[in-house]
Scaffold this motif. Structure first.
Motif, mmCIF file in Angstrom:
data_model
loop_
_atom_site.group_PDB
_atom_site.id
_atom_site.type_symbol
_atom_site.label_atom_id
_atom_site.label_comp_id
_atom_site.label_asym_id
_atom_site.label_seq_id
_atom_site.Cartn_x
_atom_site.Cartn_y
_atom_site.Cartn_z
ATOM 1 N N TYR A 216 38.284 24.630 48.316
ATOM 2 C CA TYR A 216 38.447 25.767 47.416
ATOM 3 C C TYR A 216 39.676 25.657 46.510
ATOM 4 N N GLN A 217 40.685 24.902 46.952
ATOM 5 C CA GLN A 217 41.940 24.938 46.210
ATOM 6 C C GLN A 217 41.775 24.369 44.792
ATOM 7 N N MET A 218 42.216 25.155 43.828
ATOM 8 C CA MET A 218 42.177 24.803 42.410
ATOM 9 C C MET A 218 40.798 24.309 41.977
ATOM 10 N N MET A 219 39.767 25.011 42.439
ATOM 11 C CA MET A 219 38.394 24.637 42.096
ATOM 12 C C MET A 219 38.148 24.750 40.591
ATOM 13 N N TYR A 220 38.884 25.633 39.917
ATOM 14 C CA TYR A 220 38.708 25.782 38.477
ATOM 15 C C TYR A 220 39.096 24.508 37.725
ATOM 16 N N VAL A 221 40.000 23.714 38.296
ATOM 17 C CA VAL A 221 40.334 22.419 37.695
ATOM 18 C C VAL A 221 39.201 21.426 37.943
ATOM 19 N N ALA B 87 27.504 44.915 41.310
ATOM 20 C CA ALA B 87 28.724 44.279 41.818
ATOM 21 C C ALA B 87 29.899 45.195 41.534
ATOM 22 N N LEU B 88 30.759 45.359 42.520
ATOM 23 C CA LEU B 88 31.953 46.203 42.408
ATOM 24 C C LEU B 88 33.172 45.298 42.527
ATOM 25 N N MET B 89 33.892 45.089 41.415
ATOM 26 C CA MET B 89 34.988 44.115 41.369
ATOM 27 C C MET B 89 36.230 44.707 40.712
ATOM 28 N N PRO B 90 36.860 45.684 41.362
ATOM 29 C CA PRO B 90 38.090 46.240 40.791
ATOM 30 C C PRO B 90 39.224 45.225 40.866
ATOM 31 N N THR B 91 40.215 45.383 40.011
ATOM 32 C CA THR B 91 41.359 44.481 39.983
ATOM 33 C C THR B 91 42.558 45.221 39.426
ATOM 34 N N ARG B 92 43.749 44.822 39.850
ATOM 35 C CA ARG B 92 44.965 45.377 39.268
ATOM 36 C C ARG B 92 45.644 44.383 38.332
ATOM 37 N N LEU B 93 45.262 43.118 38.414
ATOM 38 C CA LEU B 93 45.868 42.099 37.549
ATOM 39 C C LEU B 93 44.955 40.893 37.483
ATOM 40 N N ASP B 94 44.646 40.444 36.284
ATOM 41 C CA ASP B 94 43.888 39.212 36.082
ATOM 42 C C ASP B 94 44.256 38.642 34.725
ATOM 43 N N ALA B 95 44.354 37.315 34.659
ATOM 44 C CA ALA B 95 44.486 36.651 33.371
ATOM 45 C C ALA B 95 43.114 36.468 32.736
ATOM 46 N N GLN B 96 42.079 36.419 33.574
ATOM 47 C CA GLN B 96 40.693 36.397 33.095
ATOM 48 C C GLN B 96 39.767 37.081 34.087
ATOM 49 N N GLY B 97 39.819 36.651 35.359
ATOM 50 C CA GLY B 97 38.902 37.185 36.363
ATOM 51 C C GLY B 97 37.604 36.405 36.352
ATOM 52 N N VAL B 98 37.671 35.155 36.816
ATOM 53 C CA VAL B 98 36.530 34.251 36.700
ATOM 54 C C VAL B 98 35.319 34.777 37.470
ATOM 55 N N MET B 99 35.544 35.305 38.681
ATOM 56 C CA MET B 99 34.414 35.744 39.495
ATOM 57 C C MET B 99 33.636 36.867 38.818
ATOM 58 N N MET B 100 34.342 37.819 38.229
ATOM 59 C CA MET B 100 33.605 38.898 37.566
ATOM 60 C C MET B 100 32.884 38.384 36.323
ATOM 61 N N CYS B 101 33.446 37.382 35.652
ATOM 62 C CA CYS B 101 32.754 36.776 34.510
ATOM 63 C C CYS B 101 31.497 36.043 34.973
ATOM 64 N N GLU B 102 31.577 35.420 36.141
ATOM 65 C CA GLU B 102 30.403 34.741 36.680
ATOM 66 C C GLU B 102 29.320 35.747 37.050
#
Length: 352
Positions: A17-22, A270-285
């Motif tokens: 899982y680590q740095m999977m976005y890379v 889907a319920l995906m609240p957040t207090r901080l994101d630079a993008q929020g990849v999971m909610m975009c997916e």
């Protein structure tokens, strides 16, 4: 074009899982016939992960590469390595994903179970603040000194704005661009099954540690709506000191990307609240997959989800479930396609 990708860590068989976005980017670069090697500062020996060659710093000769890509650059390794090899460096593209360009204490809302009044906690906050100031000063100095060899990628306009608030204005001689993280191809190729019988009203996939992931908002909505059913996937310590609502089914584990569509198909939204994101990849997916999505009333959420239908926004401080469209039609939006976004990245990396 031969590209060297710098990462603090990289997926392994034991920790995929680590740095999977890379890794997701690297795989797409390779599919587009680009020669890519990853240098992980955390590895000691070379290894292969899903066809990607990963090497330690001691094995790397930076002069063999046309371009260098640095994800989430830190001062301890990325900047140190680049300064040490500055004469052999052709061009480096920095990718900014979040904390590496922020003073974290001004942005991150802390932990649920971390009493900030303790001496150790206050001392650690002081050290972290000092480190953040130092990293931002050195990052700004590097970009200015090596401006002819640097360009910048931000995953959102929000990230670019707050980079400039924390690091400083981008020099006119430095090219920059906003290119978001892509969605996993499985969410682009597939679509939420709107016609299947739904076991749950809402599904959430969130870490249960760190207030930024807003699990408390999910639980508050569950308490306020006892007639609704909630499915929560994620590991963490939130329920060590908070009561789990009876209408929240919690799965204390990780999901492989291939498993997520099946889980999403079991819920009405889907319920995906957040207090901080630079993008929020999971909610975009999730939005790309087509499931109705509820997230937080934040500027960045509006930015990255514009153009998607069946997206709803809630106030974290006074959360209220929105009235969802009955029998929503799935309308696909492929703005986060890994193929097109990787091509944009490669064109930018090669330029200059």
């Amino acid at each position: 074009m031969k590209v060297l990708v710098l990462a603090q860590a990289y997926p392994t068989g034991k920790n995929p899982y680590q740095m999977m976005y890379v890794h997701a980017r690297v795989l797409e670069y390779i599919r587009q016939s680009v020669g890519v090697t990853v240098m992980s500062f955390s590895c000691k020996e070379s290894y292969d992960f899903e066809g990607v060659n990963v090497i330690p710093e001691s094995y790397c000769d930076i002069s063999q590469y046309d371009r260098v890509v640095s994800h989430a650059p830190n001062i301890r390794n990325h900047l140190r390595y680049l300064v040490a090899n500055r004469k052999q460096l052709n061009r480096v593209t920095f990718f900014f994903h979040g904390h590496e360009a922020l003073i974290k204490s001004r942005y991150y809302p802390g932990e649920y179970n971390n009493p900030k009044s303790t001496f150790n906690s206050v001392f650690k906050q002081g050290l972290d603040y000092g480190y953040d100031l130092t990293k931002l000063l050195l990052l700004r100095a590097f970009i200015r000194v090596f401006s002819s060899k640097v360009n910048l990628v931000f995953v959102s306009e929000w990230m670019k704005k707050h980079f400039e608030l924390n690091v400083g204005e981008i020099p006119p001689s430095v090219d920059s661009v906003v290119i978001p993280n892509s969605a996993n191809a499985i969410f682009i190729q597939g679509a939420w099954d709107s016609s299947s019988e739904k076991k749950y009203d809402f599904v959430s996939i969130r870490p249960l540690s760190g207030r930024k992931y807003a699990v408390d908002v999910i639980c508050q909505l569950a308490l306020d709506n006892p007639e609704k059913s909630f499915l929560l996937y994620g590991k963490g310590d939130y329920f060590d000191c908070h009561t789990q609502p009876v209408n929240v089914e919690w799965n204390n584990g990780f999901l492989q990307p291939s498993e997520i569509p099946r889980v999403l198909d079991s819920a009405s939204a889907a319920l995906m609240p957040t207090r901080l994101d630079a993008q929020g990849v999971m909610m975009c997916e999730m939005a790309s997959y087509g499931i109705p999505l509820i997230t937080s009333e934040l500027d960045v959420c509006h930015e990255v989800l514009q153009g998607f239908e069946e997206v709803y926004f809630i106030d974290n401080d006074k959360p209220v479930l929105p009235v969802l469209t009955q029998s929503p039609q799935v309308v696909k939006n492929n703005v986060y396609s890994p193929v097109s976004l990787a091509k944009r990245e490669l064109d930018f990396i090669a330029g200059g």
